[in-house]
Design a protein around this motif. Structure first.
Motif, mmCIF file in Angstrom:
data_model
loop_
_atom_site.group_PDB
_atom_site.id
_atom_site.type_symbol
_atom_site.label_atom_id
_atom_site.label_comp_id
_atom_site.label_asym_id
_atom_site.label_seq_id
_atom_site.Cartn_x
_atom_site.Cartn_y
_atom_site.Cartn_z
ATOM 1 N N ARG A 16 35.225 36.597 46.845
ATOM 2 C CA ARG A 16 35.853 37.354 47.928
ATOM 3 C C ARG A 16 37.111 38.075 47.451
ATOM 4 O O ARG A 16 37.369 39.213 47.850
ATOM 5 C CB ARG A 16 36.188 36.429 49.101
ATOM 6 C CG ARG A 16 34.975 36.041 49.916
ATOM 7 C CD ARG A 16 35.383 35.249 51.141
ATOM 8 N NE ARG A 16 36.322 35.989 51.972
ATOM 9 C CZ ARG A 16 35.969 36.968 52.791
ATOM 10 N NH1 ARG A 16 34.705 37.296 52.906
ATOM 11 N NH2 ARG A 16 36.873 37.596 53.502
ATOM 12 N N ALA A 17 37.881 37.401 46.587
ATOM 13 C CA ALA A 17 39.100 38.045 46.087
ATOM 14 C C ALA A 17 38.753 39.271 45.262
ATOM 15 O O ALA A 17 39.364 40.351 45.425
ATOM 16 C CB ALA A 17 39.905 37.050 45.262
ATOM 17 N N VAL A 18 37.768 39.145 44.384
ATOM 18 C CA VAL A 18 37.411 40.287 43.527
ATOM 19 C C VAL A 18 36.762 41.394 44.353
ATOM 20 O O VAL A 18 36.982 42.577 44.098
ATOM 21 C CB VAL A 18 36.497 39.813 42.379
ATOM 22 C CG1 VAL A 18 36.035 40.982 41.547
ATOM 23 C CG2 VAL A 18 37.225 38.808 41.514
ATOM 24 N N GLU A 19 35.982 41.001 45.371
ATOM 25 C CA GLU A 19 35.382 42.018 46.242
ATOM 26 C C GLU A 19 36.452 42.837 46.941
ATOM 27 O O GLU A 19 36.270 44.037 47.186
ATOM 28 C CB GLU A 19 34.473 41.345 47.284
ATOM 29 C CG GLU A 19 33.104 41.013 46.744
ATOM 30 C CD GLU A 19 32.382 40.003 47.599
ATOM 31 O OE1 GLU A 19 32.854 39.716 48.712
ATOM 32 O OE2 GLU A 19 31.341 39.505 47.144
ATOM 33 N N LYS A 20 37.578 42.201 47.266
ATOM 34 C CA LYS A 20 38.671 42.949 47.876
ATOM 35 C C LYS A 20 39.180 44.007 46.913
ATOM 36 O O LYS A 20 39.459 45.145 47.311
ATOM 37 C CB LYS A 20 39.817 42.007 48.250
ATOM 38 C CG LYS A 20 39.676 41.400 49.631
ATOM 39 C CD LYS A 20 40.932 40.644 49.995
ATOM 40 C CE LYS A 20 40.733 39.863 51.281
ATOM 41 N NZ LYS A 20 41.874 38.983 51.556
ATOM 42 N N LEU A 21 39.296 43.617 45.631
ATOM 43 C CA LEU A 21 39.744 44.586 44.630
ATOM 44 C C LEU A 21 38.719 45.700 44.465
ATOM 45 O O LEU A 21 39.057 46.880 44.347
ATOM 46 C CB LEU A 21 39.947 43.890 43.278
ATOM 47 C CG LEU A 21 41.237 43.133 43.023
ATOM 48 C CD1 LEU A 21 41.228 42.602 41.619
ATOM 49 C CD2 LEU A 21 42.445 44.036 43.240
ATOM 50 N N CYS B 280 42.792 32.147 46.236
ATOM 51 C CA CYS B 280 42.592 32.700 44.906
ATOM 52 C C CYS B 280 43.296 34.040 44.840
ATOM 53 O O CYS B 280 43.045 34.913 45.664
ATOM 54 C CB CYS B 280 41.096 32.847 44.636
ATOM 55 S SG CYS B 280 40.738 33.669 43.108
ATOM 56 N N LEU B 281 44.200 34.177 43.898
ATOM 57 C CA LEU B 281 44.895 35.445 43.700
ATOM 58 C C LEU B 281 44.393 36.050 42.402
ATOM 59 O O LEU B 281 44.409 35.378 41.360
ATOM 60 C CB LEU B 281 46.402 35.218 43.623
ATOM 61 C CG LEU B 281 47.231 36.471 43.321
ATOM 62 C CD1 LEU B 281 47.425 37.291 44.577
ATOM 63 C CD2 LEU B 281 48.550 36.106 42.709
ATOM 64 N N VAL B 282 43.918 37.296 42.481
ATOM 65 C CA VAL B 282 43.514 37.967 41.243
ATOM 66 C C VAL B 282 44.372 39.209 41.080
ATOM 67 O O VAL B 282 44.629 39.937 42.043
ATOM 68 C CB VAL B 282 42.017 38.345 41.238
ATOM 69 C CG1 VAL B 282 41.173 37.129 40.958
ATOM 70 C CG2 VAL B 282 41.620 39.001 42.515
ATOM 71 N N VAL B 283 44.851 39.405 39.867
ATOM 72 C CA VAL B 283 45.630 40.599 39.559
ATOM 73 C C VAL B 283 44.854 41.384 38.517
ATOM 74 O O VAL B 283 44.402 40.816 37.517
ATOM 75 C CB VAL B 283 47.024 40.235 39.015
ATOM 76 C CG1 VAL B 283 47.845 41.489 38.794
ATOM 77 C CG2 VAL B 283 47.731 39.293 39.961
ATOM 78 N N SER B 284 44.676 42.654 38.775
ATOM 79 C CA SER B 284 43.921 43.474 37.840
ATOM 80 C C SER B 284 44.839 44.548 37.260
ATOM 81 O O SER B 284 45.704 45.089 37.956
ATOM 82 C CB SER B 284 42.741 44.132 38.570
ATOM 83 O OG SER B 284 42.188 45.142 37.764
ATOM 84 N N ASP B 285 44.667 44.818 35.963
ATOM 85 C CA ASP B 285 45.378 45.970 35.390
ATOM 86 C C ASP B 285 44.380 47.079 35.094
ATOM 87 O O ASP B 285 44.627 47.951 34.277
ATOM 88 C CB ASP B 285 46.149 45.555 34.129
ATOM 89 C CG ASP B 285 45.247 44.905 33.093
ATOM 90 O OD1 ASP B 285 44.039 44.750 33.379
ATOM 91 O OD2 ASP B 285 45.744 44.554 32.004
ATOM 92 N N GLN C 299 40.108 48.501 40.156
ATOM 93 C CA GLN C 299 41.329 49.286 40.022
ATOM 94 C C GLN C 299 42.541 48.356 39.985
ATOM 95 O O GLN C 299 42.498 47.241 40.491
ATOM 96 C CB GLN C 299 41.458 50.248 41.197
ATOM 97 C CG GLN C 299 41.487 49.507 42.518
ATOM 98 C CD GLN C 299 41.664 50.451 43.683
ATOM 99 O OE1 GLN C 299 42.267 51.491 43.538
ATOM 100 N NE2 GLN C 299 41.127 50.087 44.804
ATOM 101 N N ALA C 300 43.608 48.817 39.369
ATOM 102 C CA ALA C 300 44.808 47.985 39.213
ATOM 103 C C ALA C 300 45.336 47.585 40.585
ATOM 104 O O ALA C 300 45.269 48.342 41.545
ATOM 105 C CB ALA C 300 45.865 48.751 38.437
ATOM 106 N N GLY C 301 45.845 46.362 40.648
ATOM 107 C CA GLY C 301 46.361 45.859 41.916
ATOM 108 C C GLY C 301 46.076 44.382 42.031
ATOM 109 O O GLY C 301 45.618 43.755 41.067
ATOM 110 N N GLN C 302 46.393 43.844 43.174
ATOM 111 C CA GLN C 302 46.118 42.420 43.327
ATOM 112 C C GLN C 302 45.517 42.134 44.689
ATOM 113 O O GLN C 302 45.668 42.925 45.627
ATOM 114 C CB GLN C 302 47.390 41.592 43.120
ATOM 115 C CG GLN C 302 48.487 41.893 44.095
ATOM 116 C CD GLN C 302 49.713 41.020 43.815
ATOM 117 O OE1 GLN C 302 49.796 40.382 42.779
ATOM 118 N NE2 GLN C 302 50.637 41.010 44.734
ATOM 119 N N ALA C 303 44.808 41.026 44.754
ATOM 120 C CA ALA C 303 44.161 40.652 46.014
ATOM 121 C C ALA C 303 44.185 39.144 46.144
ATOM 122 O O ALA C 303 44.077 38.424 45.152
ATOM 123 C CB ALA C 303 42.717 41.151 46.044
#
Lengths: 343, 365
Positions: free
Chosen positions: B80-85, B311-316, B294-298
Motif C-alpha cells: 500500500r505504501a509503494v502503491e501510494k508512491l 510503513c514509510l517508504v522514501v524514494s529518490d 517518483q521521488a517523495g515519500q509515502a
C-alpha cells in the motif's frame, strides 16, 4: 479367598526359604527383602507405564497420537526413554553444592517408595501390615519437601531457588488439610491401620459419608504431588523447570519416577481410604485395587491436561482460607454424626 | 545478616515463555516483581538497511520476515505504501483477496496467541486446539500461494495470482469448522475458574497510559479505546463490510484475551462476507517491468493482528528504496510492559507478557 494364587505363591516361597534350613527370625528378614524387591519391581513398572499412560492419555485429550513408534502401540517408549536417560552425561553445574545436589533425587524418591510398603493391595497382600500405617504414610510423605528444597537450593540457580521456596510453602500448607481430611475416615474406621480401614468399608465405601473429605483429600493430594493445577514447583512457563532446572539424565529421571510413584501411592491411598480398597464383586481383590487406583491416576492425568495453573498467593489462600476450615468442619460434622448415629 | 538485597532474575532470551528471544531483567522481592526492564535486539537482522540495497520488489520477501506470525499484514502495508508512491489502485477483486488474506492472517496470529496464552498459564491443551485450527488456515494459504508462513503474496497493484479453483468452497468449509473449534476452545477455557482467577484484574492498562506509550491494536481496545484502523481510516474495501470492533473495559489480561477471542469471530464473519461479495475480474493492475517511483515519500498503515503496522517508504526516483521504515505494533506495545508489571507476582508477569503477544521478528526487525 483361600484360593488366591498370590497367597499360595507367598507361602510357597516361604516354604522354600524354610527348607533351606534358615532359622525363623532370619526367614522373616529374607521374606521382607523379597517383598521389598517385588514392590520395587512393581514400582518400576508403574513409573515406566505411568509415564506412557500419561502421554497416551494426553494425546487422546489433545487429538493426537502420543508415543506409538517404539514397540507395539509405543509400549516400549518408556524403556527407550529410560535407556536414553541412563546414557546421558551426568551434569552438575559449577557452583552447585555437589553433595546435596546428588543426594536430593534420592531424598525425593525414597519416601515415594517407602509409602508403598504399607499399601494393602488385598486382604493378604501387604508388605508391612503396620498398625500405625496412616500416620506412617503422612510422616513419610512430608520428607519429600526436604528433597525438593535441597534440589532447589543446591542447584545454585535462581529459578530452582524460587521453585524450592514455592515447594516448601505449598507442601507445608497442603499437608494440614490433607491430614485433616483423612481424620474423618479415621474416626469412622476407628483405626489407622490401612487394612482395618479397608475392612471397615465392607458395607459402604467411605466416599459416601466422607464426600467432602474426599474432595479436600483429592485437592490437597494434587498439591502434594505438584501436579497441575498446582505444579508451581515446576511451573515450566515461569521457572523453566523450577527446582529441577539444573537436573539432567538419570538424576532428573529419578525425580520423574518419583512423581509417578507418588501419583500411584496417592491414588492407592485414595482407593484405600475412600473407595473401599480391594472390595468389589467377582474379580480378585488386587484386581479391584488396581482398577480403582488406575481410575484415580486417570483422574489426576485428566486434571493436568485440562486446567491452567494457580498463582502462588491464590494457592496459599485456597489452602488456608478454604480447604483448612472446610476440613475442620468435616471433622466436626463427622464427629457429630458419629455421636448421634453410632453411640 | 540484616543486609537486604533484591533478587535480579534474568528472564530470557532463552526462556519458554518469552516467545522468541525476548529478554527481561526482573527485580524481585521473593515472588513479587518490583521492576521489569525489557531488553530487545537479539533478533536484529538489519532488514531496514537491507532494503536500501534491494529493488522495490525484492523488499516484499523481507516484509514476510518482520511479523512472521501474520506476514500478510506486512505484505499489505508495504504494498500500500509503494502503491501510494506509484499512484496506482489495485482492481476490486484484488482488494477483496487482500482483505481475505489479511483477516486469515489475523485469525492465524490470534490463534497462536490464544494457544500460547493458555500455555503460559499452564493450560496445556488449549495450544493444541488452536494449532489444529490454525493448521486449516495455513492450508488455505498454501493453496493460494504455496507458502504457509512467508507468503510474498500481496504485490504492488494487486496480488501475485488469482485464487485457485475451489478456494471459495474450501474457505467456507474452513470458516465453519473454525466456528466449531472456537466454541470448543471457549468451552475449555473461557469459563474456567482458575483461568478467570489468573487473568481478571491482572496487569490492568489504563487507556491514557496506553495512548501515551503508543499502544495500539487489541491491547488498547481491551482498555476501552475504540481505535481500529479498519474503521477509523478504512482501507481496501473495509468500509463496505459490516463488523463490530470488540472492546474491553478493564484492560486486564482477561480483556486482552477476550478481545482477541472475539476478533477471531469477527474476522470469520468478515471473510464470509468477502467470499459472498467478491466480484470476478483482474487481480493485478498494469505495472512497468522496472519500477522507478517518483521521488517523495509515502506512509501507509493497516490494522495488523497486534495493532497499527505502519510503513514509510522514501524514494529518490531510483530502483531502490531510499529508506524503508517500519512502525511495528509490538515494539510500541512491549514498551508498556514495565508500567503494568510493577508490583505483580512472577506468574502474573508471565501472563502479562503473554497477553501483550509479542513477535520478536517485528520488534527487532
Amino acid at each position: 479367598m483361600t484360593a488366591d494364587w498370590l497367597i499360595s505363591l507367598g507361602t510357597g516361597v516361604r516354604n522354600i526359604v524354610v527348607s533351606l534350613g534358615i532359622s525363623d527370625p532370619f526367614t522373616d528378614y529374607v521374606m521382607t527383602i523379597l517383598a521389598a524387591l517385588v514392590l520395587m519391581a512393581v514400582l518400576g513398572m508403574v513409573a515406566l507405564y505411568g509415564v506412557y499412560a500419561e502421554r497416551r492419555i494426553a494425546g487422546f485429550i489433545q487429538y493426537r497420537h502420543g508415543p506409538n513408534r517404539v514397540g507395539p502401540h509405543g509400549l516400549l517408549q518408556a524403556v527407550a526413554d529410560g535407556i536414553k536417560m541412563l546414557s546421558k552425561e551426568d551434569l552438575i553445574p559449577n557452583g552447585a553444592d555437589r553433595t546435596v545436589f546428588r543426594l536430593a533425587p534420592y531424598i525425593v524418591f525414597t519416601p515415594a517408595m517407602m509409602v508403598w510398603a504399607v499399601l494393602p493391595f488385598s486382604k493378604y497382600v501387604v508388605a508391612v501390615d503396620l498398625n500405625i500405617g496412616l500416620l506412617y504414610v503422612i510422616a513419610i510423605v512430608s520428607v519429600a519437601t526436604l528433597g525438593l528444597l535441597m534440589a532447589g537450593w543446591s542447584s545454585n540457580n535462581k529459578y530452582s531457588l524460587l521453585g524450592a521456596m514455592r515447594s516448601v510453602a505449598q507442601m507445608l500448607s497442603y499437608e494440614l488439610p490433607l491430614v485433616f481430611s483423612i481424620l474423618g475416615v479415621v474416626m469412622l474406621a476407628g483405626s489407622i491401620n490401612l487394612s482395618a480401614v479397608v475392612e471397615a468399608q465392607t458395607r459402604v465405601w467411605f466416599i459416601i459419608p466422607q464426600f467432602l473429605g474426599f474432595i479436600i483429600f483429592i485437592i490437597s493430594a494434587t498439591a502434594e504431588l505438584n501436579r497441575l493445577p498446582f505444579d508451581l514447583v515446576e511451573a515450566d512457563s515461569e521457572l523453566t523447570a523450577g527446582a529441577f532446572t539444573e537436573y539432567s539424565g538419570m538424576r532428573w529421571g529419578i525425580f520423574f519416577a518419583a512423581e509417578y510413584a507418588n501419583i500411584f501411592a496417592v491414588s492407592a491411598l485414595a482407593t484405600t481410604l475412600f473407595l473401599g480398597g480391594w472390595h468389589g464383586p467377582l474379580l480378585p481383590p488386587y484386581v479391584w485395587f488396581f482398577i480403582k487406583t488406575c481410575t484415580m491416576m486417570f483422574f489426576f492425568i485428566w486434571m493436568r491436561w485440562t486446567f491452567p495453573r494457580l498463582r502462588i498467593d491464590q494457592l496459599l489462600n485456597l489452602s488456608w482460607k478454604v480447604l483448612l476450615p472446610l476440613s475442620i468442619l468435616n471433622i466436626l460434622l463427622t464427629g457429630t454424626a458419629y455421636f448421634f448415629f453410632f453411640l | 545478616m540484616t543486609e537486604k538485597r533484591e533478587l535480579v532474575l534474568n528472564m530470557g532470551p532463552q526462556h519458554p515463555s518469552t516467545h522468541g528471544v525476548f529478554r527481561v531483567i526482573l527485580q524481585m522481592q521473593g515472588e513479587t516483581v518490583t521492576d521489569a526492564k525489557p531488553v530487545i535486539g537479539y533478533l536484529h537482522r538489519g532488514l531496514e538497511k537491507l532494503a536500501e540495497h534491494s529493488t522495490w520488489q525484492n523488499v516484499i520477501p523481507l516484509t514476510d520476515r518482520l511479523d512472521y506470525v501474520a506476514a500478510m499484514s506486512n505484505n499489505l502495508v508495504y504494498a500500500r505504501a509503494v502503491e501510494k508512491l506509484l499512484r496506482i489502485e489495485p482492481p476490486e477483486r484484488a482488494q477483496f483477496i487482500r482483505v481475505i488474506m489479511a483477516e486469515l492472517s489475523r485469525i492465524a496470529s490470534h490463534l497462536v496467541f490464544l494457544g500460547t496464552f493458555g500455555l503460559d498459564l499452564g493450560a496445556w491443551t488449549a495450544i493444541v486446539f488452536c494449532f489444529n485450527m490454525r493448521e486449516k488456515v495455513l492450508d488455505l494459504f498454501e493453496a493460494v500461494c504455496g507458502q504457509r508462513m512467508t507468503f510474498s503474496y500481496i504485490r504492488f497493484g494487486g496480488v501475485a495470482a488469482d485464487l485457485p479453483d475451489g478456494f471459495v468452497e474450501q474457505a467456507q468449509k474452513v470458516m465453519t469448522s473454525l466456528k466449531e473449534g472456537m466454541q470448543e476452545l471457549a468451552d475449555l477455557i473461557n469459563g474456567n475458574e482458575i483461568f478467570l482467577a489468573r487473568t481478571k484484574g491482572v496487569g490492568p492498562l489504563d487507556s491514557q497510559v496506553g495512548l501515551e506509550y503508543g499502544v495500539s491494536g487489541p491491547i488498547i481496545r481491551a482498555s476501552g479505546v475504540p481505535f481500529d484502523l479498519r474503521v477509523c481510516r478504512p482501507y481496501e474495501i473495509y468500509d463496505r463490510l459490516s463488523f463490530t470492533v470488540p472492546l474491553g473495559k478493564q484492560g486486564d489480561c482477561y480483556d486482552r484475551f477476550r478481545v482477541r477471542f472475539d476478533e477471531v469471530l469477527e474476522s470469520i464473519s468478515i471473510i464470509e462476507q468477502c467470499l459472498e461479495l467478491m466480484p470476478t475480474g483482474e487481480t493485478t493492475a498494469k505495472l512497468p517491468r522496472r519500477l522507478r517511483p517518483q521521488a517523495g515519500q509515502a506512509y501507509a498503515s493497516v490494522e495488523g493482528p497486534r495493532g497499527e503496522v505502519g510503513c514509510l517508504v522514501v524514494s529518490d526516483g531510483s530502483e531502490h528504496p531510499y529508506r524503508w521504515w517500519i512502525r511495528s505494533a509490538a515494539f510500541a506495545n512491549i514498551s508498556v510492559l514495565p508500567e503494568i508489571t510493577r508490583g505483580t507476582k512472577l506468574a502474573d508477569m508471565v501472563a502479562i507478557l503473554a497477553s501483550i503477544d509479542l513477535v520478536m521478528g517485528e520488534i527487532d526487525r
